[in-house]
Design a protein around this motif. Structure first.
Motif, PDB file in Angstrom:
ATOM      1  N   TRP A   1       0.850  -1.192   0.000  1.00  0.00           N
ATOM      2  CA  TRP A   1       0.000   0.000   0.000  1.00  0.00           C
ATOM      3  C   TRP A   1       0.883   1.239   0.000  1.00  0.00           C
ATOM      4  O   TRP A   1       1.984   1.240   0.539  1.00  0.00           O
ATOM      5  N   LYS A   2       0.372   2.326  -0.619  1.00  0.00           N
ATOM      6  CA  LYS A   2       1.138   3.566  -0.744  1.00  0.00           C
ATOM      7  C   LYS A   2       0.258   4.755  -0.384  1.00  0.00           C
ATOM      8  O   LYS A   2      -0.931   4.782  -0.702  1.00  0.00           O
ATOM      9  N   THR A   3       0.851   5.733   0.288  1.00  0.00           N
ATOM     10  CA  THR A   3       0.172   6.999   0.526  1.00  0.00           C
ATOM     11  C   THR A   3       1.023   8.131  -0.031  1.00  0.00           C
ATOM     12  O   THR A   3       2.250   8.093   0.055  1.00  0.00           O
ATOM     13  N   THR A   4       0.366   9.127  -0.602  1.00  0.00           N
ATOM     14  CA  THR A   4       1.049  10.337  -1.057  1.00  0.00           C
ATOM     15  C   THR A   4       0.506  11.564  -0.327  1.00  0.00           C
ATOM     16  O   THR A   4       0.744  12.696  -0.746  1.00  0.00           O
ATOM     17  N   ASN A   5      -0.246  11.302   0.759  1.00  0.00           N
ATOM     18  CA  ASN A   5      -0.772  12.406   1.565  1.00  0.00           C
ATOM     19  C   ASN A   5      -0.573  12.132   3.061  1.00  0.00           C
ATOM     20  O   ASN A   5      -1.426  12.455   3.881  1.00  0.00           O
ATOM     21  N   ALA A   6       0.557  11.522   3.376  1.00  0.00           N
ATOM     22  CA  ALA A   6       0.984  11.295   4.760  1.00  0.00           C
ATOM     23  C   ALA A   6       0.008  10.447   5.557  1.00  0.00           C
ATOM     24  O   ALA A   6      -0.174  10.659   6.756  1.00  0.00           O
ATOM     25  N   GLY A   7      -0.615   9.465   4.906  1.00  0.00           N
ATOM     26  CA  GLY A   7      -1.443   8.507   5.620  1.00  0.00           C
ATOM     27  C   GLY A   7      -2.901   8.860   5.746  1.00  0.00           C
ATOM     28  O   GLY A   7      -3.659   8.115   6.379  1.00  0.00           O
ATOM     29  N   ASN A   8      -3.336   9.968   5.159  1.00  0.00           N
ATOM     30  CA  ASN A   8      -4.772  10.278   5.182  1.00  0.00           C
ATOM     31  C   ASN A   8      -5.564   9.251   4.386  1.00  0.00           C
ATOM     32  O   ASN A   8      -6.673   8.868   4.778  1.00  0.00           O
ATOM     33  N   THR A   9      -4.992   8.797   3.273  1.00  0.00           N
ATOM     34  CA  THR A   9      -5.587   7.705   2.495  1.00  0.00           C
ATOM     35  C   THR A   9      -4.462   6.798   2.006  1.00  0.00           C
ATOM     36  O   THR A   9      -3.314   7.239   1.835  1.00  0.00           O
ATOM     37  N   TRP A  10      -4.805   5.532   1.800  1.00  0.00           N
ATOM     38  CA  TRP A  10      -3.848   4.543   1.299  1.00  0.00           C
ATOM     39  C   TRP A  10      -4.400   3.909   0.026  1.00  0.00           C
ATOM     40  O   TRP A  10      -5.605   3.639  -0.065  1.00  0.00           O
ATOM     41  N   THR A  11      -3.504   3.643  -0.930  1.00  0.00           N
ATOM     42  CA  THR A  11      -3.896   3.035  -2.205  1.00  0.00           C
ATOM     43  C   THR A  11      -3.230   1.669  -2.334  1.00  0.00           C
ATOM     44  O   THR A  11      -2.008   1.561  -2.165  1.00  0.00           O
TER      45      THR A  11
ATOM     46  N   THR B   1      -4.324   7.474  11.544  1.00  0.00           N
ATOM     47  CA  THR B   1      -5.250   6.388  11.848  1.00  0.00           C
ATOM     48  C   THR B   1      -4.871   5.098  11.130  1.00  0.00           C
ATOM     49  O   THR B   1      -4.247   5.127  10.062  1.00  0.00           O
ATOM     50  N   GLN B   2      -5.267   3.979  11.737  1.00  0.00           N
ATOM     51  CA  GLN B   2      -5.172   2.679  11.075  1.00  0.00           C
ATOM     52  C   GLN B   2      -6.557   2.219  10.613  1.00  0.00           C
ATOM     53  O   GLN B   2      -6.720   1.089  10.168  1.00  0.00           O
ATOM     54  N   GLY B   3      -7.523   3.116  10.710  1.00  0.00           N
ATOM     55  CA  GLY B   3      -8.884   2.779  10.299  1.00  0.00           C
ATOM     56  C   GLY B   3      -9.190   3.123   8.860  1.00  0.00           C
ATOM     57  O   GLY B   3     -10.359   3.291   8.498  1.00  0.00           O
ATOM     58  N   ASN B   4      -8.155   3.221   8.027  1.00  0.00           N
ATOM     59  CA  ASN B   4      -8.370   3.534   6.603  1.00  0.00           C
ATOM     60  C   ASN B   4      -7.634   2.566   5.694  1.00  0.00           C
ATOM     61  O   ASN B   4      -7.278   2.894   4.571  1.00  0.00           O
ATOM     62  N   GLN B   5      -7.401   1.342   6.186  1.00  0.00           N
ATOM     63  CA  GLN B   5      -6.638   0.345   5.424  1.00  0.00           C
ATOM     64  C   GLN B   5      -7.260  -1.041   5.648  1.00  0.00           C
ATOM     65  O   GLN B   5      -7.032  -1.657   6.675  1.00  0.00           O
ATOM     66  N   PRO B   6      -8.039  -1.528   4.716  1.00  0.00           N
ATOM     67  CA  PRO B   6      -8.737  -2.813   4.903  1.00  0.00           C
ATOM     68  C   PRO B   6      -7.821  -4.002   4.673  1.00  0.00           C
ATOM     69  O   PRO B   6      -7.934  -4.730   3.677  1.00  0.00           O
ATOM     70  N   THR B   7      -6.912  -4.239   5.614  1.00  0.00           N
ATOM     71  CA  THR B   7      -5.932  -5.322   5.470  1.00  0.00           C
ATOM     72  C   THR B   7      -6.059  -6.353   6.579  1.00  0.00           C
ATOM     73  O   THR B   7      -5.133  -7.134   6.803  1.00  0.00           O
ATOM     74  N   ALA B   8      -7.178  -6.349   7.291  1.00  0.00           N
ATOM     75  CA  ALA B   8      -7.371  -7.281   8.406  1.00  0.00           C
ATOM     76  C   ALA B   8      -7.331  -8.730   7.918  1.00  0.00           C
ATOM     77  O   ALA B   8      -7.856  -9.059   6.860  1.00  0.00           O
TER      78      ALA B   8
END
Length: 558
Positions: free
Chosen positions: A77-87, A387-394
């Motif tokens: 996963w990668k972020t380009t906005n310091a972890g606000n969203t992950w791709t 937050t870790q609540g924006n990455q569906p990797t459970a």
């Protein structure tokens, strides 16, 4: 190839379900499926948006916005906005389990990924070698080392993106030759094994001297998993140094390093002084060690068990890139020392069981941490985190559905709670209000009552089973033998349960609930009483049920 432990779990579960359904004497018949029957169905993501276990993290030096993390079951996963969203960057590749990730310091478009997690818990995912991207993670190419299975570290030369080293643990459940330290000087087109001990010993850590990339340190680790225990340490383990770009290696021993059997080792070189080396070593007299002369002599600074517990899962150490006396140790928590490793303070992170840390060499207050709850970024030296609540990797152990309309989906997340989540929502998205905990624990089966979807039976390790009622929000412990045996051997226990013990409701009578331990247990009164309905179905081999720490077989853990 499926590991021995996975095979045992799957076969045990299949046998138990056959027994419960009265099919143990019936022949297994091959089933066929018309491919056209499922043509109209498509996968869709339902969540939950909550992070899962991650080991590998990295960033782009001097860029406060761009970071990567590798999940042990969810790819890169990668972020380009310091972890606000992950791709997600690898959903269309073969990359699933990530053990290591590195960005080339001289070219941020070049990213290397080593697959297969190297923190060898009992339930792990393996990989198929190395991958490379030359466009910042948009596309990936497989570049070999297929049989390494579990890669623990990838480091890239600071001035040449084509020169890299890989620390590979190899097979977790048996010996193999494709393990140790590998070097490539052509961007992964070809590989040379430059440090190898034997087919039972892999490489668990690897680092450059930031002030002199000709100098490297590596940690070898003799370890093997078995279905009933694990070997952590042996004569193959040791700390090594190379001063000629990895061409030759010298084993460091004596001069203050612990004697006897060594286990897992973590090593890090200070970016402020190449003579200052930190190591965390599993040994009878282990702990945190420091060298002031580039590894020639060592001093034990701190033997605190908080830092060395469950060494096979942790033993991570990271020196600050600018302050010679600042060093981080990761275990169940994150710890930081500012006096050269003598004393440590607690750094609050969003989740426990911490594994990865990347510190920006230009701004040490910028960092990314990974743990069993995902990845998270700090720009203030660990005071606050994204937050870790924006990455569906459970990671979910099992999946079940109920008979409600719309139906709900159930599972247990590793190192987190159980979850009941909506299959669809009136809001157009399935969000945080649409899922909740239903008792049990991280490793269990979760089974809703087919006649009352508000009643859920959920399990966890050590035979825990609960009954949850959504109408009252009550969770009731209905364990068949209410004793938590964690940390002890199974030989003397009254009942023995697997890490993830099967739960099943009878398809003929929904009042009948089954729970699988060394025998099959049943209840007809909601778990108030349990009755064994079978003999002991296991081999009951007491030699496979001993407490961890058997010195006769080096250092073992359950």
């Amino acid at each position: 190839m499926m590991s021995g432990l996975k095979r045992l779990t799957v076969l045990s579960s299949v046998f138990l379900m056959m027994l419960l359904l009265g099919l143990h004497d019936a022949p297994l018949r091959a089933q066929t499926l018309d491919e056209n029957a499922l043509k109209g169905m498509k996968w869709r993501q339902v969540g939950p948006f909550r992070g899962g276990r991650a080991l590998a993290v990295t960033g782009v030096a001097g860029d406060p916005l761009t970071y990567y993390f590798g999940s042990v079951a969810g790819g890169v996963w990668k972020t380009t906005n310091a972890g606000n969203t992950w791709t997600p960057m690898t959903d269309k590749t073969g990359i699933m389990s990530v053990g290591a990730i590195a960005v080339a310091p001289s070219d941020p478009n070049v990213v290397y990924v080593g697959t297969g997690e190297s923190c060898w818990r009992g339930n792990i995912s393996y990989g198929d070698g190395m991958y490379k991207s030359v466009d910042g993670g948009k596309t990936w190419t497989h570049i070999g080392l297929e049989d390494t299975r579990h890669i623990s570290r990838v480091i890239v030369h600071p001035a040449n993106p084509d020169v890299l080293f890989v620390a590979a643990m190899g097979h977790a459940y048996g010996p193999n030759e494709t393990r140790g330290v590998f070097r490539s000087v052509d961007g992964g087109k070809t590989w040379q094994k430059v440090l190898f001990k034997d087919n039972k010993t892999g490489a668990i850590d690897l680092t450059y001297d930031p002030s002199n990339p000709h100098i490297l340190f590596a940690a070898l680790y003799e370890a093997q998993r078995y279905p009933w225990t694990a070997v952590s340490g042996g004569p193959g383990s040791g700390l090594y140094k190379s001063s000629d770009d990895g061409a030759t290696w010298k084993r460091l021993e004596g001069h203050g390093l612990p004697s006897g059997v060594l286990g897992r080792i973590g090593v890090s070189v200070s970016g402020a002084d190449g003579n200052r080396i930190y190591a965390i070593i599993e040994a009878e007299k282990g702990g945190i060690f420091r060298s002031e002369d580039a590894g020639e002599t060592w001093q034990l600074l701190n033997p605190d068990h908080r830092f060395t517990q469950r060494a096979w899962y942790f033993h991570h150490i990271f020196a600050d890139p600018k302050n010679v006396d600042t060093v981080y140790v990761l275990n169940t928590a994150v710890y930081r020392s500012t006096d050269g490793g003598h004393t440590f303070n607690f750094v609050r992170s969003p989740h426990g069981d911490n594994h990865g840390l990347w510190i920006d060499p230009t701004h040490p207050e910028w960092m990314i941490n990974s743990n069993d709850g995902g990845a998270t970024i700090s720009h203030d030296n660990g005071k606050t985190w994204t937050t870790q609540g924006n990455q569906p990797t459970a990671q979910f152990y099992h999946v079940a559905t109920d008979n409600a309309f719309p139906y709900r989906i159930y599972g247990a997340q590793q190192d987190n709670s159980t979850v009941a989540i909506a299959s669809r929502s009136d809001e157009g998205v399935i969000d945080r209000p649409d899922w909740y905990d239903v008792g049990g624990g991280e490793a269990g089966y979760v089974v809703p009552d087919p006649t009352d979807a508000d009643v859920v039976y959920a399990g966890s390790y050590d035979g825990l089973i609960t009954r949850f009622d959504k109408k009252t929000h009550q969770v009731q412990d209905i364990t068949s033998w209410p004793l938590n045996p964690m940390g002890s051997g199974a030989a003397e226990l009254k009942h023995r349960f697997q890490w993830t013990a099967p739960i099943m409701i009878s398809p003929n009578d929904p009042k009948v609930v089954y729970h699988g331990g060394e025998a099959v247990f049943t209840t007809t009164d909601g778990g108030m009483t349990w009755t064994p309905i079978s003999r002991d179905l296991t081999r009951n081999d007491k030699t496979k049920q001993q407490s961890s720490g058997d010195s006769a077989r080096a250092k073992t853990v359950s």
